[in-house]
Design a protein around this motif. Structure first.
Motif, PDB file in Angstrom:
ATOM      1  N   LYS A  40       6.182  13.395  -2.182  1.00  0.00           N
ATOM      2  CA  LYS A  40       7.325  12.756  -1.520  1.00  0.00           C
ATOM      3  C   LYS A  40       7.851  11.682  -2.460  1.00  0.00           C
ATOM      4  N   SER A  42      11.072  10.076  -1.813  1.00  0.00           N
ATOM      5  CA  SER A  42      11.839   9.107  -1.031  1.00  0.00           C
ATOM      6  C   SER A  42      11.891   9.589   0.409  1.00  0.00           C
ATOM      7  N   GLY A  43      12.312   8.711   1.271  1.00  0.00           N
ATOM      8  CA  GLY A  43      12.411   9.081   2.668  1.00  0.00           C
ATOM      9  C   GLY A  43      13.291   8.112   3.417  1.00  0.00           C
ATOM     10  N   GLU A  44      13.957   8.620   4.411  1.00  0.00           N
ATOM     11  CA  GLU A  44      14.828   7.792   5.234  1.00  0.00           C
ATOM     12  C   GLU A  44      14.564   8.130   6.691  1.00  0.00           C
ATOM     13  N   ARG A  57      14.657  12.087   6.943  1.00  0.00           N
ATOM     14  CA  ARG A  57      15.178  12.868   5.818  1.00  0.00           C
ATOM     15  C   ARG A  57      14.406  12.546   4.549  1.00  0.00           C
ATOM     16  N   VAL A  59      12.702  13.286   0.864  1.00  0.00           N
ATOM     17  CA  VAL A  59      12.948  14.126  -0.309  1.00  0.00           C
ATOM     18  C   VAL A  59      11.600  14.368  -0.973  1.00  0.00           C
ATOM     19  N   GLU A 104      18.521  19.468  -3.908  1.00  0.00           N
ATOM     20  CA  GLU A 104      19.381  18.403  -4.419  1.00  0.00           C
ATOM     21  C   GLU A 104      19.548  18.438  -5.928  1.00  0.00           C
ATOM     22  N   ASP A 122      14.088  18.875  -6.529  1.00  0.00           N
ATOM     23  CA  ASP A 122      14.102  17.910  -5.440  1.00  0.00           C
ATOM     24  C   ASP A 122      14.758  18.544  -4.215  1.00  0.00           C
ATOM     25  N   GLN A 124      15.654  17.999  -0.083  1.00  0.00           N
ATOM     26  CA  GLN A 124      15.758  17.089   1.058  1.00  0.00           C
ATOM     27  C   GLN A 124      15.502  17.879   2.332  1.00  0.00           C
ATOM     28  N   TYR A 126      15.373  17.882   6.580  1.00  0.00           N
ATOM     29  CA  TYR A 126      15.897  17.248   7.785  1.00  0.00           C
ATOM     30  C   TYR A 126      15.059  17.738   8.958  1.00  0.00           C
TER      31      TYR A 126
END
Length: 131
Positions: A40, A42-44, A57, A59, A104, A122, A124, A126
């Motif tokens: 992982k 990044s993450g949101e 979300r 990545v 991405e 990469d 992403q 959802y």
């Protein structure tokens, strides 16, 4: 991550090339190639005024490793086919319902110290977590 790992192991085209050589974070020393690593990057988490929505979300970077370029490209193509635009259950009945998986970006390279080729991809994701 467990759902991602299970999904990758179930993709026939990828399995035919890498078997069960799918590793979190780091490729083991003297690993048989080709192989795949994932992490992982990044993450949101999506929020609203009342709190956490449960939507996320992250990545993940998935990397294909091989002793030669054609083998690396073949593994990366199978990885792309396994994940790109996937929606629905990932990882079996105990898995996660994914809304979408989007590619991405990609980066190709060579490590002269180990003589290995790699392709980083990469993706992403959802999906909704239980909150």
């Amino acid at each position: 991550e467990e759902a991602l790992f299970a999904h990758l192991k179930d993709c026939t085209g990828l399995k035919n090339l890498v078997g069960d050589r799918i590793y979190p974070l780091v490729l083991p020393q003297k690993a048989v190639l080709p192989a795949v690593t994932y992490q992982k990057i990044s993450g949101e988490r999506l929020h609203e005024l009342q709190g956490d929505t449960g939507l996320t979300r992250p990545v993940y970077q998935l990397s294909c490793w091989a002793e030669n370029y054609p083998q690396c490209k073949a593994a990366a193509e199978q990885l792309r086919l396994c994940l790109q635009n996937h929606s629905g259950l990932m990882g079996g009945t105990e898995g996660v319902v994914v809304g979408a998986v989007l590619l991405e970006g990609e980066l190709e390279g060579y490590e002269p110290e180990t003589g290995t080729f790699y392709i980083n991809m990469d993706f992403q994701f959802y999906y909704s977590e239980q909150v």
